[in-house]
Write an enzyme that holds these catalytic residues in place. Structure first.
Site, PDB file in Angstrom:
ATOM      1  N   CYS A  63       0.842  -1.204   0.000  1.00  0.00           N
ATOM      2  CA  CYS A  63       0.000   0.000   0.000  1.00  0.00           C
ATOM      3  C   CYS A  63       0.880   1.258   0.000  1.00  0.00           C
ATOM      4  O   CYS A  63       1.555   1.511  -0.984  1.00  0.00           O
ATOM      5  CB  CYS A  63      -1.015  -0.052   1.126  1.00  0.00           C
ATOM      6  SG  CYS A  63      -2.406   1.021   0.756  1.00  0.00           S
ATOM      7  N   HIS A 148      -3.278  -4.771   1.662  1.00  0.00           N
ATOM      8  CA  HIS A 148      -2.715  -5.019   3.002  1.00  0.00           C
ATOM      9  C   HIS A 148      -2.757  -6.509   3.324  1.00  0.00           C
ATOM     10  O   HIS A 148      -3.736  -6.979   3.919  1.00  0.00           O
ATOM     11  CB  HIS A 148      -3.553  -4.274   4.054  1.00  0.00           C
ATOM     12  CG  HIS A 148      -3.291  -2.804   4.103  1.00  0.00           C
ATOM     13  ND1 HIS A 148      -2.451  -2.237   5.023  1.00  0.00           N
ATOM     14  CD2 HIS A 148      -3.757  -1.805   3.336  1.00  0.00           C
ATOM     15  CE1 HIS A 148      -2.413  -0.927   4.833  1.00  0.00           C
ATOM     16  NE2 HIS A 148      -3.192  -0.634   3.811  1.00  0.00           N
ATOM     17  N   GLU A 150      -1.516  -8.065   5.629  1.00  0.00           N
ATOM     18  CA  GLU A 150      -1.496  -8.360   7.078  1.00  0.00           C
ATOM     19  C   GLU A 150      -2.894  -8.292   7.696  1.00  0.00           C
ATOM     20  O   GLU A 150      -3.054  -8.629   8.865  1.00  0.00           O
ATOM     21  CB  GLU A 150      -0.536  -7.387   7.791  1.00  0.00           C
ATOM     22  CG  GLU A 150      -1.059  -5.987   8.043  1.00  0.00           C
ATOM     23  CD  GLU A 150      -1.063  -5.078   6.811  1.00  0.00           C
ATOM     24  OE1 GLU A 150      -0.859  -5.571   5.685  1.00  0.00           O
ATOM     25  OE2 GLU A 150      -1.313  -3.867   7.000  1.00  0.00           O
TER      26      GLU A 150
END
Ligand code: GLN
Length: 178
Positions: A63, A148, A150
């Site tokens: 990102c 993202h 994560e």
């Protein structure tokens, strides 16, 4: 950090140039690219990160980290990104994407005020696209994702990155006698 731990790696936070010494891979995380750029300047991190990437250490930008890796920022990968390309906060979304080189079912990618790749050089491989725009790219040891990885429980992309870090430090690189 949790995902890195779950795939058997130890994550360390990099705040100062000295924190880069001896690491096997670097993730430039999401956040806000203008703010992170100010931090990189303030703590003298930009050149050490460029040197680290040039030495072949795997680098992954996610990102805002994709924006930081591009031609107009750290110049780690031959791409130009468009910030907030999919729209503002309310236009944040999730989508299922297939990533070239990552096996298994489609990956749920979370896009939050995400960039896309507006332009790329010949040496850049596109790993995934959304609406015809590259959102995952790689050039040599530097990879960049618009989303993202994560933020979902799926740690396949962390495993993919950690594998790249491990294979670079494996005994494979020892020169065999003729
Ligand atoms: N829109 C942010 C920027 O331009 C990136 C957003 C993110 O990392 N989720 O830096």
């Amino acid at each position: 950090m949790k995902h890195l731990g779950s795939v058997g790696a130890t994550g360390l936070e990099v705040r100062l140039p000295a924190d880069l010494v001896g690491i096997d891979g670097l993730i430039l995380p999401g956040g806000e690219s203008t703010t992170i750029t100010m931090g990189l300047d303030q703590y003298g991190l930009a050149d050490p990160i460029r040197e680290l990437a040039a030495s072949g250490v795997p680098v992954l930008g996610t990102c805002a980290g994709m924006i930081l890796a591009d031609r107009q920022h750290l110049g780690l990968i031959d791409i130009t990104t468009r910030r907030n390309a999919f729209g503002r906060q309310l236009a944040s979304f999730e989508d299922e994407i297939e990533l070239a080189g990552v096996g298994g079912p489609p990956f749920t990618a979370v896009f939050i005020r995400a960039p896309w790749v507006e332009d790329l050089g010949d040496g850049v491989e596109v790993l995934a696209e959304i609406q015809g725009h590259p959102v995952a790219v790689r050039q040599g040891n530097v990879s960049a994702f618009s989303f993202h990885p994560e933020l979902t429980a799926d740690d396949r992309l962390h495993a993919w990155f950690v594998d790249a870090c491990r294979s670079r430090i494996s005994p494979r690189s020892v020169i065999q006698p003729e």
